[in-house]
Scaffold this motif. Structure first.
Motif, PDB file in Angstrom:
ATOM      1  N   UNK A 131       0.801  -1.225   0.000  1.00 49.90           N
ATOM      2  CA  UNK A 131       0.000   0.000   0.000  1.00 49.90           C
ATOM      3  C   UNK A 131       0.831   1.271   0.000  1.00 49.90           C
ATOM      4  N   UNK A 132       2.044   1.196   0.539  1.00 51.14           N
ATOM      5  CA  UNK A 132       2.828   2.422   0.661  1.00 51.14           C
ATOM      6  C   UNK A 132       4.083   2.392  -0.214  1.00 51.14           C
ATOM      7  N   UNK A 133       4.055   1.571  -1.241  1.00 49.90           N
ATOM      8  CA  UNK A 133       5.223   1.471  -2.122  1.00 49.90           C
ATOM      9  C   UNK A 133       5.442   2.772  -2.889  1.00 49.90           C
TER      10      UNK A 133
ATOM     11  N   UNK B 276      -3.342  13.129  14.521  1.00 54.90           N
ATOM     12  CA  UNK B 276      -2.069  13.715  14.964  1.00 54.90           C
ATOM     13  C   UNK B 276      -0.983  12.654  15.017  1.00 54.90           C
ATOM     14  N   UNK B 277      -1.350  11.469  15.429  1.00 50.22           N
ATOM     15  CA  UNK B 277      -0.396  10.366  15.509  1.00 50.22           C
ATOM     16  C   UNK B 277       0.140  10.022  14.119  1.00 50.22           C
ATOM     17  N   UNK B 278      -0.743  10.033  13.149  1.00 48.49           N
ATOM     18  CA  UNK B 278      -0.306   9.717  11.778  1.00 48.49           C
ATOM     19  C   UNK B 278       0.574  10.816  11.210  1.00 48.49           C
ATOM     20  N   UNK B 279       0.202  12.062  11.515  1.00 48.05           N
ATOM     21  CA  UNK B 279       1.010  13.172  10.987  1.00 48.05           C
ATOM     22  C   UNK B 279       2.420  13.118  11.559  1.00 48.05           C
ATOM     23  N   UNK B 280       2.517  12.788  12.847  1.00 49.08           N
ATOM     24  CA  UNK B 280       3.845  12.850  13.470  1.00 49.08           C
ATOM     25  C   UNK B 280       4.718  11.641  13.144  1.00 49.08           C
ATOM     26  N   UNK B 281       4.122  10.552  12.661  1.00 53.39           N
ATOM     27  CA  UNK B 281       4.927   9.359  12.406  1.00 53.39           C
ATOM     28  C   UNK B 281       4.839   8.868  10.964  1.00 53.39           C
ATOM     29  N   UNK B 282       4.022   9.547  10.151  1.00 53.65           N
ATOM     30  CA  UNK B 282       3.752   9.003   8.823  1.00 53.65           C
ATOM     31  C   UNK B 282       4.776   9.367   7.774  1.00 53.65           C
ATOM     32  N   UNK B 283       6.044   9.086   8.058  1.00 48.07           N
ATOM     33  CA  UNK B 283       7.091   9.487   7.121  1.00 48.07           C
ATOM     34  C   UNK B 283       6.901   8.900   5.728  1.00 48.07           C
ATOM     35  N   UNK B 284       6.373   7.683   5.661  1.00 50.57           N
ATOM     36  CA  UNK B 284       6.202   7.076   4.345  1.00 50.57           C
ATOM     37  C   UNK B 284       5.212   7.882   3.506  1.00 50.57           C
ATOM     38  N   UNK B 285       4.122   8.317   4.141  1.00 56.14           N
ATOM     39  CA  UNK B 285       3.167   9.138   3.401  1.00 56.14           C
ATOM     40  C   UNK B 285       3.769  10.491   3.020  1.00 56.14           C
ATOM     41  N   UNK B 286       4.587  11.042   3.899  1.00 56.45           N
ATOM     42  CA  UNK B 286       5.264  12.294   3.555  1.00 56.45           C
ATOM     43  C   UNK B 286       6.179  12.078   2.342  1.00 56.45           C
TER      44      UNK B 286
END
Lengths: 301, 301, 301, 301
Positions: B92-94, B155-165
């Motif tokens: 999903x995050x490839x 907020x949890x996803x924003x702070x840890x979602x480096x793959x999405x960034x």
């Protein structure tokens, strides 16, 4: 129904952009791109057809559906240890994923996967016997003994099919071919060389419909699963697009044929030799899109 | 129907191997893996449920279905210039395919594609307005105003979602994000943070069923097409497997929820937080496989 | 110099972790992993050796250096239209990049590229003649008529080398083999089956040193360029590591041999059958690292 | 020597095909493509120059050499657990391999690897202190206090460098960035914004030459290893080609500069803003090819 078919055939005749006939198999390159045929075999035993529905063509990869059914009959779900069930996202003859996934093809409907299928139904028999079994399966399915393999097409594929040879040797190098490479390739190329008319192909496809009077060649579970693979993997890296536009499970061949299943309703065969960029029949796809719209037969309601 | 659900819930309770709860989003990692809920909203207006069908959970990527419907409403088929319709064959995050295909994600149901979807419905509005539109769509679909975004999860996803960034910046570098990267990411993470119960989700899914009394939020063509994408791309690189085993279009989320459509019959929501190796709910998938077998609702007949 | 060699041989004898002997070519799998030999042929005409420097071994891919020199002599820089000059970043038998780059191998020192090299020097002659030319080149280079092809090894590679067959057919499918596939493969497998001792190999490598009395088999420009390819591509996806640790251009073979050039100083051959994870001689690499350190012969000063 | 330089500068002036100035960093796109400068700092303490050898330019990725030396000084060989030493075979900003290799960049000279390098020398200090250390290293190397960072270029890269942001977030998602992403990116973009003249850069490169009177900023082992990485990885996916044509270790930057080391002899800087298809200075590469030919300084003899 007949009027829908007639309109489709008329539209096909009028279309200028018919796609490009496959030219990497010399025998196929000779086909007249203006052919167009379509046939619908319903659960009521009726047959509707239009255009060149009675001219035989090379079914090519459409044969992978029958081959898979035959192989499943031989070894059952054990085949899923040797081939996956996921769309590949790449072209029909890609070797790239094979390296990434250690010789386990993504699904039985890309060439690499189909070679494993052939290897499976070939085991413990000669190519001649194996092909006889396959022809028997197809003939039984459409209740027609007049189905043959075009030897010239098979020979043409054997002599020019370097990509398939590459795939087969790669599989062998990973231990995922059990028979001799040339034996598998010979059988595979003959399998692809089966010739059928749209009428024969539509009739042969009925074993994948869930209705009382259809030929019962596989179990209901298996029938559903084969259809699901046609939906997700039946058109190579154009499978998503076909599902999006048509909404029915189908399997295309580079000869320009497509076999489509309308669950509970009919099996449909369409043929037009020109291909789109994914290697699927261009007019065949457009015909099926129009057909699905007119009939409302999309499985997605 | 109720007895099938009860049996499924009982089986889920007995199963030891519940899969692994997603741990890359800290807030989701806290969820009790023993939750299991399921709800079926039929075309007759009935609702059957079992287990924790009224406990809200993070719908995560299930939101991509609503987001796509909203985005299609905004820009129509123009979205298909920016995102494809083919299964990706990867997780999903490839980010790999994104490079190979110059920043055009394979489909709107992998993360990269969903970022483009969010970018599309975000255009010409603030994140607050855009999310309000999305919530309005979902609330209308399930006729329930009690649906909210869990700010802590977002907020949890924003702070840890480096793959999405990484995916979003990559898209931006290819010119395939029109809004500011952080704005798109903020909106996307909030979208993923929507919380719903199985009951709400099943009801919200009815707009994808072809039946007279269902909420009519998209045109029939669009409804079918969204469902086709759920079939071919709804479970990442496990989509083929879900179609093979269940035979119904569905969309999973990393929170453990799955929304499934049975065309002409019902919308179904199932929730169990433990995931299989593709990142889809393990028990949820097994529940749907059992359900499809018992009901015979596979679209493949 | 002799004392350095003696210390290296002693260290090799003491080392427990000798790597794994290649087992995919049955004939090579039989080799005793305890063999270790090394020989240095200096520009002054001296020869220093240690260990099994006079036992012949299968030079395998080290032959690619001689084959490239021969092919360049035949067609000159035209070969660079058919094969690249960049490190591949992948293993020696990868087929993945070949698909990504339309059948143009990354460099002449991976298997796919070496097949193109063989195809080049094979053109307009029979395999027998082509191999005779190659042997003549090698024999002239080391001034020793006692160099032969091990037919059993060649036959072993032909009967089990499915990966090379896959590469060759893939190249053919892209139009990048001009001779018949089986002819190229037969020649290639015989080329790989050349047997040499460390002494012979070191002497044969002198044509790549820039010094007055060395055999002059290629022009200075070509000599430098071949050496540069050995530096950047000579050890497959371990080339960067070899340059980092040794600092000299070299070419390894799966038989455990490595030919190394110390520009202006010497040609060095080392042999130890056990391989590291890249498919290069484990002890051979360690020996060269120690040797370069002791002599200060790194080209990087 | 001076006459060779003069001829090179004259040839550069006459060349029409100067390549394309990098346009993805707006500040760099403004540079006049007709600039050409070159400087040679020999082990004898002499300096030869031609053209615009005293006009400062943005050294961009040439800074990766100094950054690596600094980071090695900080953590030693521990850095090799976080970044590889192999050519990548892909473009400087590729993210593809990063996914394939779980967030460990192939080498420190592609962008992903350089971000790890920056993260390494940044640890335990503020960006300001880290950059001060780097500037101190460079100033010491060339014995010139007049070296600065162009803030406008740095700001331009930060505001448009989505590809680098994608790489950094991807690294962070794999746990291979220890400092905050934005802090690393800010430092990295400032590092790339260092401005130097050819004269300064050639002088600064002397620490990589093995000669008595050169600045001794790294150990001999480390010096050799940095040079080896410049040889195998210094020009991205054009590294093999540079080694083939020039035969000397070098590192290019997208600003059009190249730093080249002639072991035992000299450090050379060349600058011409137009780039070839690999993103390396087109005229700079041609100048070095001519230079190496005239001087016979190729390390391959």
């Amino acid at each position: 129904m007949q009027s829908i078919l007639d309109e489709i055939a008329e539209r096909a005749r009028m279309t200028r952009q018919k796609g490009r006939v496959a030219d990497y198999i010399p025998e196929l390159a000779k086909i007249d791109p203006d052919h167009f045929g379509m046939c619908i075999a319903t659960v009521d035993g009726e047959c509707f057809s239009a255009g060149d529905a009675d001219i035989p063509f090379s079914i090519q990869s459409v044969s992978k559906v029958f081959a898979l059914a035959l192989a499943l009959g031989r070894v059952g779900d054990a085949i899923w240890h040797r081939v996956g069930r996921e769309p590949s996202g790449l072209s029909f003859d890609s070797i790239l994923l094979l390296e990434r996934e250690d010789g386990v093809p993504r699904n039985p409907f890309i060439n690499a996967g189909a070679l494993v299928t052939t290897d499976t139904y070939l085991t413990a028999s000669s190519p001649r016997e194996a092909l006889a079994s396959l022809l028997r399966f197809v003939r039984t399915a459409c209740d027609d003994e007049g189905i043959h393999i075009n030897e010239k097409v098979a020979a043409s594929e054997i002599s020019t099919g370097h990509r398939n040879f590459a795939l087969a040797h790669y599989l062998a190098s990973c231990g995922n071919l059990h028979n001799e490479v040339n034996k598998v390739l010979g059988t595979y190329c003959h399998q692809c060389g089966i010739e059928m008319t749209c009428r024969q192909l539509a009739l042969a496809g009925r074993f994948l419909i869930d209705a009382p009077d259809m030929p019962r060649l596989v179990s209901p579970d298996r029938r559903r699963r084969i259809a699901s693979l046609m939906m997700t993997c039946g058109h190579y890296d154009g499978s998503g697009d076909f599902a999006f536009r048509v909404g029915l499970p189908g399997k295309s061949g580079v000869g320009g044929g497509i076999l489509v299943i309308a669950p509970g309703r009919a099996a449909i065969a369409v043929w037009s030799p020109g291909l789109n960029r994914y290697g699927n029949s261009k007019l065949g796809t457009e015909a099926m899109e129009f057909f699905a719209k007119q009939t409302g037969w999309s499985v997605f309601g």
